[in-house]
Write a protein that holds these residues in place. Structure first.
Motif, PDB file in Angstrom:
ATOM      1  N   HIS A  90      -1.479   4.221  -4.818  1.00  0.00           N
ATOM      2  CA  HIS A  90      -0.488   3.133  -4.687  1.00  0.00           C
ATOM      3  C   HIS A  90      -0.291   2.496  -6.053  1.00  0.00           C
ATOM      4  N   VAL A  92       1.712  -0.492  -7.941  1.00  0.00           N
ATOM      5  CA  VAL A  92       2.430  -1.745  -7.706  1.00  0.00           C
ATOM      6  C   VAL A  92       2.932  -2.274  -9.047  1.00  0.00           C
ATOM      7  N   SER A 126       5.242   0.411  -4.913  1.00  0.00           N
ATOM      8  CA  SER A 126       5.869  -0.825  -4.428  1.00  0.00           C
ATOM      9  C   SER A 126       6.330  -1.596  -5.653  1.00  0.00           C
ATOM     10  N   THR A 172       0.808  -7.436  -1.655  1.00  0.00           N
ATOM     11  CA  THR A 172       1.419  -6.108  -1.620  1.00  0.00           C
ATOM     12  C   THR A 172       0.404  -5.028  -2.003  1.00  0.00           C
ATOM     13  N   SER A 177       1.872   1.413   0.616  1.00  0.00           N
ATOM     14  CA  SER A 177       3.015   1.455  -0.287  1.00  0.00           C
ATOM     15  C   SER A 177       4.320   1.188   0.451  1.00  0.00           C
ATOM     16  N   LEU A 178       5.184   0.394  -0.174  1.00  0.00           N
ATOM     17  CA  LEU A 178       6.509   0.133   0.399  1.00  0.00           C
ATOM     18  C   LEU A 178       7.435   1.327   0.238  1.00  0.00           C
TER      19      LEU A 178
END
Length: 249
Positions: A90, A92, A126, A172, A177-178
């Motif tokens: 992930h 960010v 993200s 977040t 993960s977005l």
């Protein structure tokens, strides 16, 4: 969970590290002062070993257009490659609301280039776009000053406290993960000139603020909504400007 915070000794990074540790995670601040240099790649492999998440809130030491673009593109390429090698799952990154809309702003264009690299890269990501920070209003006024006059455009402005940005980033980082982008902003809409005027008055700063529709913001002429998120599309923070002023002035 081990989370490496690139830029983890800065304004936002230090707050992110603190919030992650409060949540019980192993948050590792990574910056030149801790032996990690994303421009050269020095220390990246060691810092990322065993990490599940990498948070990038680093900032360029120079705001000159070519230098800032080189910083964000080179650093991001190096970071993504090291993350892939370490098995990070992930990525960010902190970015800026409106980053696509100001072609004459070298800093915004550098952040847009950084976003493109992240989206094209191998790591689930993200991206958090934030509005301008309360903490930057004084500096914005200084760059817009001519003599004793501060010229800023009377457009919409929705700044946010650095504490609230850090909370959004930390929150977040510990979620899945977005695979996309989200936006965060302060809870109040202002006129840019009115907000700057309030900030200066709170510090007994005698400079006069003038609303000038053609005043440029770091090289760009702004439209009404250049610096604010699309209506209804941002998560709104809780800290109000007057409350932040009361504790910071």
């Amino acid at each position: 969970m081990k989370i490496v915070v690139i830029g983890g000794t800065g304004l936002i990074g230090g707050k992110v590290v603190g919030r992650l540790r409060e949540r019980g995670h192993k948050a590792v601040p990574a910056a030149p002062g801790t032996g990690v240099n994303t421009l050269t790649g020095e220390g990246l492999d060691a810092a990322l070993a065993g990490a599940q998440v990498a948070v990038d809130v680093a900032n360029s030491p120079s705001f000159e257009a070519a230098a800032v673009r080189d910083f964000f593109t080179t650093s991001t390429r190096n970071l993504l490659a090291a993350e892939a090698k370490a098995g990070v799952t992930h990525h960010v990154a902190l970015s800026i609301v409106g980053v696509d809309d100001l072609p004459d702003n070298g800093y915004f264009q550098a952040k847009a280039a950084q976003e493109r690299l992240i989206k094209q890269g191998p790591i689930p990501y993200s991206i958090i776009r934030a509005t301008q920070f309360f903490e930057f209003v004084q500096g914005i006024a200084d760059t817009a000053t001519e003599g004793d006059t501060v010229r800023v455009p009377p457009v919409l402005f929705q700044p946010i406290a650095a504490d609230d940005v850090a909370e959004a980033v930390a929150g977040t980082a510990v979620e899945a993960s977005l695979k996309g982008t989200t936006e965060v902003a302060g809870p109040q809409l202002f006129r840019f000139d009115e907000l700057v005027s309030r900030a200066l008055r709170a510090r007994n700063d005698p400079r006069k603020v003038v609303a000038d529709p053609h005043a440029r913001y770091f090289g760009s002429e702004l439209s009404e909504r250049s610096l604010v998120p699309a209506e209804g599309h941002a998560r709104l923070a809780t800290t109000r400007f007057e409350d932040w002023l009361r504790t910071s002035a």
